[in-house]
Scaffold this motif. Structure first.
Motif, PDB file in Angstrom:
ATOM      1  N   UNK A   1       4.065  88.352  36.018  1.00 30.21           N
ATOM      2  CA  UNK A   1       2.598  88.302  35.976  1.00 30.21           C
ATOM      3  C   UNK A   1       2.032  89.670  36.326  1.00 30.21           C
ATOM      4  N   UNK A   2       0.821  89.924  35.854  1.00 30.38           N
ATOM      5  CA  UNK A   2       0.140  91.170  36.189  1.00 30.38           C
ATOM      6  C   UNK A   2      -0.628  91.039  37.497  1.00 30.38           C
ATOM      7  N   UNK A   3      -1.251  89.875  37.678  1.00 33.32           N
ATOM      8  CA  UNK A   3      -2.089  89.651  38.858  1.00 33.32           C
ATOM      9  C   UNK A   3      -1.728  88.330  39.511  1.00 33.32           C
ATOM     10  N   UNK A   4      -1.474  88.361  40.807  1.00 33.96           N
ATOM     11  CA  UNK A   4      -1.247  87.151  41.587  1.00 33.96           C
ATOM     12  C   UNK A   4      -2.412  86.978  42.547  1.00 33.96           C
ATOM     13  N   UNK A   5      -3.052  85.806  42.508  1.00 35.33           N
ATOM     14  CA  UNK A   5      -4.088  85.440  43.465  1.00 35.33           C
ATOM     15  C   UNK A   5      -3.536  84.291  44.286  1.00 35.33           C
ATOM     16  N   UNK A   6      -3.522  84.432  45.611  1.00 35.60           N
ATOM     17  CA  UNK A   6      -2.935  83.375  46.432  1.00 35.60           C
ATOM     18  C   UNK A   6      -3.806  83.129  47.669  1.00 35.60           C
ATOM     19  N   UNK A   7      -3.573  81.982  48.294  1.00 36.86           N
ATOM     20  CA  UNK A   7      -4.297  81.628  49.512  1.00 36.86           C
ATOM     21  C   UNK A   7      -5.354  80.577  49.258  1.00 36.86           C
ATOM     22  N   UNK A   8      -5.915  80.057  50.332  1.00 40.44           N
ATOM     23  CA  UNK A   8      -6.954  79.032  50.237  1.00 40.44           C
ATOM     24  C   UNK A   8      -8.122  79.535  49.392  1.00 40.44           C
ATOM     25  N   UNK A   9      -8.573  78.697  48.477  1.00 39.52           N
ATOM     26  CA  UNK A   9      -9.635  79.087  47.546  1.00 39.52           C
ATOM     27  C   UNK A   9     -10.941  78.427  47.963  1.00 39.52           C
ATOM     28  N   UNK A  10     -11.915  79.246  48.319  1.00 38.56           N
ATOM     29  CA  UNK A  10     -13.251  78.762  48.665  1.00 38.56           C
ATOM     30  C   UNK A  10     -14.264  79.454  47.763  1.00 38.56           C
ATOM     31  N   UNK A  11     -15.494  78.970  47.806  1.00 34.79           N
ATOM     32  CA  UNK A  11     -16.528  79.513  46.924  1.00 34.79           C
ATOM     33  C   UNK A  11     -16.732  81.008  47.130  1.00 34.79           C
TER      34      UNK A  11
ATOM     35  N   UNK B   1      -2.277  80.665  42.878  1.00 38.17           N
ATOM     36  CA  UNK B   1      -1.640  79.626  43.684  1.00 38.17           C
ATOM     37  C   UNK B   1      -2.446  79.484  44.975  1.00 38.17           C
ATOM     38  N   UNK B   2      -3.092  78.351  45.157  1.00 38.66           N
ATOM     39  CA  UNK B   2      -3.873  78.162  46.368  1.00 38.66           C
ATOM     40  C   UNK B   2      -4.546  76.812  46.393  1.00 38.66           C
ATOM     41  N   UNK B   3      -4.692  76.263  47.570  1.00 36.31           N
ATOM     42  CA  UNK B   3      -5.365  74.977  47.748  1.00 36.31           C
ATOM     43  C   UNK B   3      -6.872  75.196  47.757  1.00 36.31           C
ATOM     44  N   UNK B   4      -7.564  74.446  46.907  1.00 36.31           N
ATOM     45  CA  UNK B   4      -9.018  74.559  46.851  1.00 36.31           C
ATOM     46  C   UNK B   4      -9.649  73.843  48.048  1.00 36.31           C
ATOM     47  N   UNK B   5     -10.755  74.408  48.526  1.00 39.51           N
ATOM     48  CA  UNK B   5     -11.437  73.853  49.691  1.00 39.51           C
ATOM     49  C   UNK B   5     -12.217  72.590  49.361  1.00 39.51           C
ATOM     50  N   UNK B   6     -12.439  72.324  48.076  1.00 34.66           N
ATOM     51  CA  UNK B   6     -13.163  71.120  47.673  1.00 34.66           C
ATOM     52  C   UNK B   6     -12.609  70.610  46.353  1.00 34.66           C
ATOM     53  N   UNK B   7     -12.774  69.318  46.138  1.00 35.67           N
ATOM     54  CA  UNK B   7     -12.327  68.707  44.884  1.00 35.67           C
ATOM     55  C   UNK B   7     -13.123  69.269  43.714  1.00 35.67           C
TER      56      UNK B   7
ATOM     57  N   UNK C   1       1.088  77.721  49.441  1.00 29.87           N
ATOM     58  CA  UNK C   1       2.350  78.388  49.146  1.00 29.87           C
ATOM     59  C   UNK C   1       2.989  78.862  50.447  1.00 29.87           C
ATOM     60  N   UNK C   2       4.217  78.409  50.743  1.00 31.41           N
ATOM     61  CA  UNK C   2       4.904  78.863  51.964  1.00 31.41           C
ATOM     62  C   UNK C   2       5.311  80.327  51.848  1.00 31.41           C
ATOM     63  N   UNK C   3       5.437  80.990  52.987  1.00 33.29           N
ATOM     64  CA  UNK C   3       5.758  82.409  52.974  1.00 33.29           C
ATOM     65  C   UNK C   3       7.082  82.704  52.272  1.00 33.29           C
ATOM     66  N   UNK C   4       8.048  81.777  52.373  1.00 33.57           N
ATOM     67  CA  UNK C   4       9.337  82.014  51.729  1.00 33.57           C
ATOM     68  C   UNK C   4       9.166  82.140  50.213  1.00 33.57           C
ATOM     69  N   UNK C   5       8.294  81.312  49.653  1.00 34.87           N
ATOM     70  CA  UNK C   5       8.032  81.378  48.217  1.00 34.87           C
ATOM     71  C   UNK C   5       7.088  82.530  47.882  1.00 34.87           C
ATOM     72  N   UNK C   6       6.164  82.829  48.786  1.00 35.52           N
ATOM     73  CA  UNK C   6       5.211  83.904  48.547  1.00 35.52           C
ATOM     74  C   UNK C   6       5.930  85.225  48.328  1.00 35.52           C
ATOM     75  N   UNK C   7       6.958  85.475  49.101  1.00 38.71           N
ATOM     76  CA  UNK C   7       7.716  86.712  48.928  1.00 38.71           C
ATOM     77  C   UNK C   7       8.221  86.845  47.501  1.00 38.71           C
TER      78      UNK C   7
END
Length: 224
Positions: free
Chosen positions: A56-66, A89-95, A118-124
């Motif tokens: 991939x060219x761009x990875x966006x990770x972490x909790x996703x909020x507005x 890859x990230x859990x959205x803060x709202x449905x 995403x766990x840190x082991x996979x994030x690496x």
């Protein structure tokens, strides 16, 4: 509450040089009690080889909020017909936010979205498979970022808004941080960034700004 703390705190620590100007603008008498310290981090770089052909060219990770601007970024990329390979890859803060992201990315040939933590082991592994970690936050919402520091801790090249610690670290010779003023800057950064990635330089930077170094400096400031 912020003004109350500025008035009464013996010491104010900011993780971005721009934070000093924020204090100057909101409560000038507190500037003499304000100091910049790097956000503490950790050296998580392993000895595994970095893939020669990133997936991939761009990875966006972490909790996703507005406020993080991920949805706005995706819509912008689609509207301008980018062919950059983008993985989110990230859990959205709202449905509602999850459904909106799934709707705009569903079936897209270059953008994938996984609504999960995403766990840190996979994030690496994911960072090693991406050319850059992108942090598309709205500039007015941020000065420093744990996502930035955790990404650097794995040796990532990072693209973020031209503010705060992103702006500071874009001038840091040991790491590769690039900044954008608008989303339209991002493709040229991806295609033209040619600063070599030196893992040993990253290790030097991370070891110099780990939690032990932060704790020692902070302790000395408290004693003073």
């Amino acid at each position: 509450m912020a003004r109350f703390m500025m008035k009464h705190a013996d010491l104010i620590v900011t993780h971005a040089r721009e934070g000093i100007e924020v204090i100057r603008g909101q409560y000038p008498p507190a500037v003499t009690r304000t100091i910049f310290l790097h956000h503490p981090t950790k050296n998580r770089i392993s000895n595994r080889d970095i893939p020669s052909n990133p997936e991939s060219d761009l990875l966006i990770w972490g909790t996703i909020t507005r406020y993080k601007g991920v949805l706005e970024f995706v819509r912008f990329a689609i509207r301008h017909h980018w062919d950059l390979r983008i993985k989110i890859i990230g859990r959205c803060a709202s449905v509602e936010l999850q459904e909106e992201l799934e709707q705009v990315t569903k079936g897209h040939p270059y953008i994938t979205f996984e609504d999960r933590n995403i766990p840190f082991e996979e994030l690496e592994t994911e960072i090693q498979k991406a050319r850059f970690v992108l942090i598309p936050y709205a500039p007015e919402s941020i000065l420093s970022s744990g996502i930035l520091m955790d990404s650097l801790s794995f040796g990532a090249q990072v693209i973020g808004p031209n503010v705060g610690s992103f702006k500071d670290y874009a001038q840091e010779p040991l790491i590769n941080v690039f900044t954008f003023d608008s989303f339209s800057d991002i493709p040229s950064i991806v295609n033209q960034a040619n600063k070599p990635l030196n893992i040993n330089d990253y290790r030097t930077f991370l070891n110099s700004h780990d939690w032990n170094a932060f704790g020692k400096t902070f302790s000395q400031l408290i004693q003073q």
